[in-house]
Design a protein around this motif. Structure first.
Motif, PDB file in Angstrom:
ATOM      1  N   ILE A  34      85.879  30.939 -43.719  1.00  0.00           N
ATOM      2  CA  ILE A  34      84.983  29.884 -44.188  1.00  0.00           C
ATOM      3  C   ILE A  34      84.195  30.410 -45.373  1.00  0.00           C
ATOM      4  O   ILE A  34      84.088  31.608 -45.579  1.00  0.00           O
ATOM      5  CB  ILE A  34      84.008  29.409 -43.087  1.00  0.00           C
ATOM      6  CG1 ILE A  34      83.197  30.587 -42.546  1.00  0.00           C
ATOM      7  CG2 ILE A  34      84.739  28.685 -41.985  1.00  0.00           C
ATOM      8  CD1 ILE A  34      82.132  30.194 -41.564  1.00  0.00           C
ATOM      9  N   LYS A  38      86.452  28.222 -50.064  1.00  0.00           N
ATOM     10  CA  LYS A  38      87.347  27.270 -49.398  1.00  0.00           C
ATOM     11  C   LYS A  38      86.909  25.853 -49.723  1.00  0.00           C
ATOM     12  O   LYS A  38      85.759  25.594 -50.050  1.00  0.00           O
ATOM     13  CB  LYS A  38      87.302  27.469 -47.873  1.00  0.00           C
ATOM     14  CG  LYS A  38      87.730  28.838 -47.399  1.00  0.00           C
ATOM     15  CD  LYS A  38      89.212  28.990 -47.505  1.00  0.00           C
ATOM     16  CE  LYS A  38      89.637  30.290 -46.839  1.00  0.00           C
ATOM     17  NZ  LYS A  38      91.037  30.505 -46.868  1.00  0.00           N
ATOM     18  N   SER A  39      87.817  24.908 -49.582  1.00  0.00           N
ATOM     19  CA  SER A  39      87.469  23.508 -49.854  1.00  0.00           C
ATOM     20  C   SER A  39      86.594  22.954 -48.730  1.00  0.00           C
ATOM     21  O   SER A  39      86.526  23.514 -47.634  1.00  0.00           O
ATOM     22  CB  SER A  39      88.741  22.661 -49.962  1.00  0.00           C
ATOM     23  OG  SER A  39      89.348  22.523 -48.689  1.00  0.00           O
ATOM     24  N   GLN A  42      88.653  22.267 -45.570  1.00  0.00           N
ATOM     25  CA  GLN A  42      88.984  23.442 -44.762  1.00  0.00           C
ATOM     26  C   GLN A  42      87.767  23.913 -43.970  1.00  0.00           C
ATOM     27  O   GLN A  42      87.873  24.254 -42.793  1.00  0.00           O
ATOM     28  CB  GLN A  42      89.491  24.570 -45.649  1.00  0.00           C
ATOM     29  CG  GLN A  42      90.878  24.327 -46.186  1.00  0.00           C
ATOM     30  CD  GLN A  42      91.301  25.399 -47.168  1.00  0.00           C
ATOM     31  OE1 GLN A  42      90.531  25.795 -48.034  1.00  0.00           O
ATOM     32  NE2 GLN A  42      92.531  25.858 -47.028  1.00  0.00           N
ATOM     33  N   ASN A  43      86.596  23.938 -44.612  1.00  0.00           N
ATOM     34  CA  ASN A  43      85.378  24.328 -43.910  1.00  0.00           C
ATOM     35  C   ASN A  43      85.057  23.341 -42.785  1.00  0.00           C
ATOM     36  O   ASN A  43      84.654  23.735 -41.698  1.00  0.00           O
ATOM     37  CB  ASN A  43      84.201  24.438 -44.879  1.00  0.00           C
ATOM     38  CG  ASN A  43      84.267  25.666 -45.742  1.00  0.00           C
ATOM     39  OD1 ASN A  43      84.749  26.710 -45.319  1.00  0.00           O
ATOM     40  ND2 ASN A  43      83.779  25.562 -46.956  1.00  0.00           N
ATOM     41  N   VAL A  45      87.149  21.466 -41.047  1.00  0.00           N
ATOM     42  CA  VAL A  45      88.095  21.646 -39.937  1.00  0.00           C
ATOM     43  C   VAL A  45      87.721  22.869 -39.102  1.00  0.00           C
ATOM     44  O   VAL A  45      87.689  22.801 -37.871  1.00  0.00           O
ATOM     45  CB  VAL A  45      89.549  21.762 -40.463  1.00  0.00           C
ATOM     46  CG1 VAL A  45      90.489  22.247 -39.383  1.00  0.00           C
ATOM     47  CG2 VAL A  45      90.011  20.427 -41.004  1.00  0.00           C
ATOM     48  N   ILE A  46      87.401  23.978 -39.754  1.00  0.00           N
ATOM     49  CA  ILE A  46      87.031  25.196 -39.026  1.00  0.00           C
ATOM     50  C   ILE A  46      85.770  24.963 -38.192  1.00  0.00           C
ATOM     51  O   ILE A  46      85.712  25.330 -37.016  1.00  0.00           O
ATOM     52  CB  ILE A  46      86.827  26.385 -39.997  1.00  0.00           C
ATOM     53  CG1 ILE A  46      88.141  26.754 -40.663  1.00  0.00           C
ATOM     54  CG2 ILE A  46      86.221  27.580 -39.287  1.00  0.00           C
ATOM     55  CD1 ILE A  46      89.190  27.325 -39.723  1.00  0.00           C
TER      56      ILE A  46
END
Length: 64
Positions: A34, A38-39, A42-43, A45-46
């Motif tokens: 993270i 990162k986009s 992506q952050n 979702v994590i």
């Protein structure tokens, strides 16, 4: 939470960690799962997965 990584303070911290890595100190910040490198997606979702796991664990521990 994912939005927090888009602000200037986090980007400055990331740049400092990147400079330290390039100087031979510390781990590579680009390998972190993270962060501002990162986009937002992506952050998000994590963080969503982390909250889901935490919620499931706490929900299973609650008395019936």
């Amino acid at each position: 939470m994912a939005w927090v990584f888009t602000n200037a303070t986090n980007r400055r911290g990331y740049e400092k960690r990147k400079q330290k890595f390039l100087a031979g100190e510390g781990p590579d910040p680009d390998k972190s799962p993270i962060g501002p490198h990162k986009s937002f997606g992506q952050n998000a979702v994590i963080f969503g997965l982390m909250f889901a796991v935490l919620g499931a664990v706490l929900g299973m521990m609650a008395p019936a």
